[in-house]
Design an enzyme around this catalytic site. Structure first.
Site, PDB file in Angstrom:
ATOM      1  N   GLU A 192      -4.959   1.628  -1.584  1.00 53.60           N
ATOM      2  CA  GLU A 192      -5.059   3.098  -1.484  1.00 53.60           C
ATOM      3  C   GLU A 192      -6.508   3.553  -1.260  1.00 53.60           C
ATOM      4  O   GLU A 192      -7.131   4.176  -2.122  1.00 53.60           O
ATOM      5  CB  GLU A 192      -4.522   3.743  -2.763  1.00 53.60           C
ATOM      6  CG  GLU A 192      -3.085   3.413  -3.011  1.00 53.60           C
ATOM      7  CD  GLU A 192      -2.559   4.065  -4.270  1.00 53.60           C
ATOM      8  OE1 GLU A 192      -3.340   4.329  -5.191  1.00 53.60           O
ATOM      9  OE2 GLU A 192      -1.346   4.326  -4.323  1.00 53.60           O
ATOM     10  N   GLU A 385       4.165  -0.051  -2.480  1.00 56.23           N
ATOM     11  CA  GLU A 385       4.510   0.463  -3.807  1.00 56.23           C
ATOM     12  C   GLU A 385       5.581   1.547  -3.686  1.00 56.23           C
ATOM     13  O   GLU A 385       5.498   2.395  -2.797  1.00 56.23           O
ATOM     14  CB  GLU A 385       3.293   1.093  -4.507  1.00 56.23           C
ATOM     15  CG  GLU A 385       2.188   0.128  -4.811  1.00 56.23           C
ATOM     16  CD  GLU A 385       1.012   0.798  -5.475  1.00 56.23           C
ATOM     17  OE1 GLU A 385       1.175   1.898  -6.042  1.00 56.23           O
ATOM     18  OE2 GLU A 385      -0.109   0.239  -5.399  1.00 56.23           O
TER      19      GLU A 385
HETATM   20  C1  BGP Z   1      -0.774   4.025  -7.505  1.00 57.33           C
HETATM   21  C2  BGP Z   1      -1.559   2.773  -7.885  1.00 57.33           C
HETATM   22  C3  BGP Z   1      -0.855   1.853  -8.804  1.00 57.33           C
HETATM   23  C4  BGP Z   1       0.153   2.503  -9.738  1.00 57.33           C
HETATM   24  C5  BGP Z   1       0.851   3.726  -9.146  1.00 57.33           C
HETATM   25  C6  BGP Z   1       1.669   4.490 -10.176  1.00 57.33           C
HETATM   26  O1  BGP Z   1      -1.653   5.004  -7.084  1.00 57.33           O
HETATM   27  O2  BGP Z   1      -1.871   2.013  -6.730  1.00 57.33           O
HETATM   28  O3  BGP Z   1      -1.863   1.150  -9.509  1.00 57.33           O
HETATM   29  O4  BGP Z   1      -0.398   2.754 -10.953  1.00 57.33           O
HETATM   30  O5  BGP Z   1      -0.066   4.582  -8.564  1.00 57.33           O
HETATM   31  O6  BGP Z   1       0.837   5.406 -10.844  1.00 57.33           O
HETATM   32  P1  BGP Z   1       0.857   5.499 -12.427  1.00 57.33           P
HETATM   33  O7  BGP Z   1       0.690   4.098 -12.915  1.00 57.33           O
HETATM   34  O8  BGP Z   1      -0.283   6.404 -12.777  1.00 57.33           O
HETATM   35  O9  BGP Z   1       2.195   6.069 -12.814  1.00 57.33           O
END
Ligand code: BGP
Length: 487
Positions: A192, A385
């Site tokens: 990201e 993701e």
């Molecule tokens: C994305 C990241 C991940 C993951 C995901 C979910 O931005 O790449 O690391 O964490 O977000 O977010 P969160 O864990 O804050 O719910």
């Protein structure tokens, strides 16, 4: 019309080293910037959301540097994946997963970031981890940097603001290709790369109260990361036989709130500034024309070195990856109702339900995102993701009933299939948080994404045992049927 997923579609799951491994000073690893993020179980929902945006201050940073008690630093213990990965990969093999995505911890390989020689124990850990993946029938999708950099690079050089970080990063990338090149199938230099704009500490390790011109500092760091991304691709072309090196953004798919032309134009601007600015640089090899106006209007000034434009133009990505959780709404109406979201809060879409954290659930949005991304670049795409964070309950008998997660995943897989039928070249899908890990934004263990439950609470207490959720069996069927049996 193209039918569903091809038989070599890469069904998988993803984690990040900083959110899973723990063992934050074991095996020769140096302290990294994610190890300094403070969390207090006493914080209520409002405080947790507030701290997500604050993210890092000089006060927290200084305190954390000296604090040897890991209790308030969940990234220091994660789910102890560093020691349990064989058991966890066995569960992933049981599901039939074809690919596993994780990140490599820079501070395991170069504990201080500027070390002469790499840390052999760190390299050996990833050699063992990735060998285990292949032994269990899984390809490897390696993120080279998922936010956390060796703290020394911040203390001694000022982090990504300093152009020297590019050289340290390229040395790190070449070391990974040298030792892990024959074990990794897909490389991702940055997780990201657009995160810096929304979460500057995570994205580029900036501490707001230390910056005079915060916006310009963010984009100077991002420029250095664009160059590092391109030079990592250059090194891969020189060192690897068939490099597959991608670029990744957090996809903030945005709809205009109404058909009012001003809202439609705002939607285009939001898409450009939050998403396409980054993929245009990585996939087209140059800053897009609209960047000039964006920089001027937001008073952003960055410095480029002679030769930077050529580096970007000659080293573009082989594929594009993105994380997709939710969609956003664009409007020029300042009084529009707000809601939360990944990395950013946004405007409320009245047609969508929300998760317990206020993230808007939009399966059709993944089809929109795939079509727009593929149509813009005609490069293979990868969903790196996707998933839903939720409060899950471990029953007495060791079961975990998560129908909300099955529903979320089912509807998103259906829309991915529609995108494949639309002609999108979709390489694979690595469900986020395939196993419960520490959430990144709010640092909560209670925000669970996994189809595998981990018995660990927000203070790191618990048996740390793993349990199969109902969604584990759902995903096992989904994979076995190549996305056909989704009930
Ligand atoms: C994305 C990241 C991940 C993951 C995901 C979910 O931005 O790449 O690391 O964490 O977000 O977010 P969160 O864990 O804050 O719910």
């Amino acid at each position: 019309m193209k039918q569903g997923f091809s038989e070599n579609f890469l069904w998988g799951g993803a984690v990040a080293s900083g959110q899973a491994e723990g063992a934050y000073l074991e095996g020769g690893k140096g302290l990294d910037t994610q190890d300094l993020r403070y969390f207090d179980t006493a914080w209520d929902r409002a405080k947790r959301d507030e701290m997500r945006n604050v993210n890092m201050t000089s006060e927290i940073f200084e305190k954390a540097l000296k604090d040897t008690d890991p209790t308030h630093y969940p990234f220091r213990w994660g789910i102890d994946f560093y020691h349990t990965y064989r058991e966890d990969l066995a569960l992933m093999e049981e599901m039939g997963m074809k690919i596993f995505r994780t990140s490599i911890s820079w501070a395991r390989i170069y504990p201080n970031g500027d070390d002469e020689e790499p840390n052999q124990e760190g390299l050996q850990y990833y050699i063992d981890l990735f060998t285990e993946c292949h032994k269990r029938g899984m390809k490897v999708f390696a993120t080279m940097l998922h936010y956390g950099i060796p703290v020394n690079l911040v203390l001694k050089y000022g982090g990504w603001k300093n152009r020297k970080l590019i050289d340290f990063y390229v040395k790190y990338a070449k070391t990974l290709y040298q030792y892990l090149g024959d074990l990794v199938d897909f490389w991702l230099p940055f997780n990201e790369i657009n995160c810096a704009r929304f979460n500057p500490y995570n994205g580029c390790c900036l501490i707001k109260d230390q910056e005079e011109d915060y916006e310009s500092a963010i984009f100077q760091c991002t420029h250095h990361q664009f160059i590092a991304n391109a030079l990592a691709i250059k090194a891969a072309k020189e060192m690897l036989p068939n490099p597959m090196v991608g670029g990744m953004i957090a996809r903030f798919t945005t709809y205009p709130a109404t058909c009012k032309p001003e809202d439609v134009m705002q939607g285009i601007l939001d898409e450009n500034y939050k998403n396409y600015f980054y993929t245009d640089v990585m996939a087209r090899g140059k800053y897009p024309a609209y960047a000039k106006r964006m920089f001027a209007e937001q008073k952003i000034q960055i410095h480029k070195e002679p030769g930077d434009d050529e580096i970007l133009a000659e080293n573009t990505v082989n594929f594009l990856a993105f994380s997709y959780y939710m969609s956003m709404v664009a409007t020029t109406d300042p009084d529009y109702e707000k809601t939360s979201g990944n990395l950013v809060s946004g405007n409320r879409n009245p047609y969508l339900k929300r998760s317990d954290w206020g993230w808007q659930i939009d399966p059709v949005g993944v089809r929109v995102s795939l079509n727009e991304m593929y149509d813009r670049y005609q490069l293979p795409v990868f969903i790196a993701e996707n998933g839903i964070g939720a409060y899950d309950k471990l029953e007495e008998d060791g079961s975990v009933h998560d129908p909300y997660r099955i529903a979320y995943l089912r509807e998103h897989v259906k829309q991915m299939k529609e995108a494949v039928k639309d002609g999108v070249e979709l390489l694979g899908y690595t469900m986020w948080g395939i196993i419960d890990i520490i959430s990144c934004g709010t640092i909560e263990m209670s925000k669970r994404y996994g189809v595998i439950y981990v018995d660990r609470d927000e203070e790191g207490k618990g048996s740390n045992k793993r349990y199969r959720k109902d969604s584990f069996y759902w995903y096992q069927k989904c994979i076995a049927s190549c996305g056909e049996d989704l009930e």
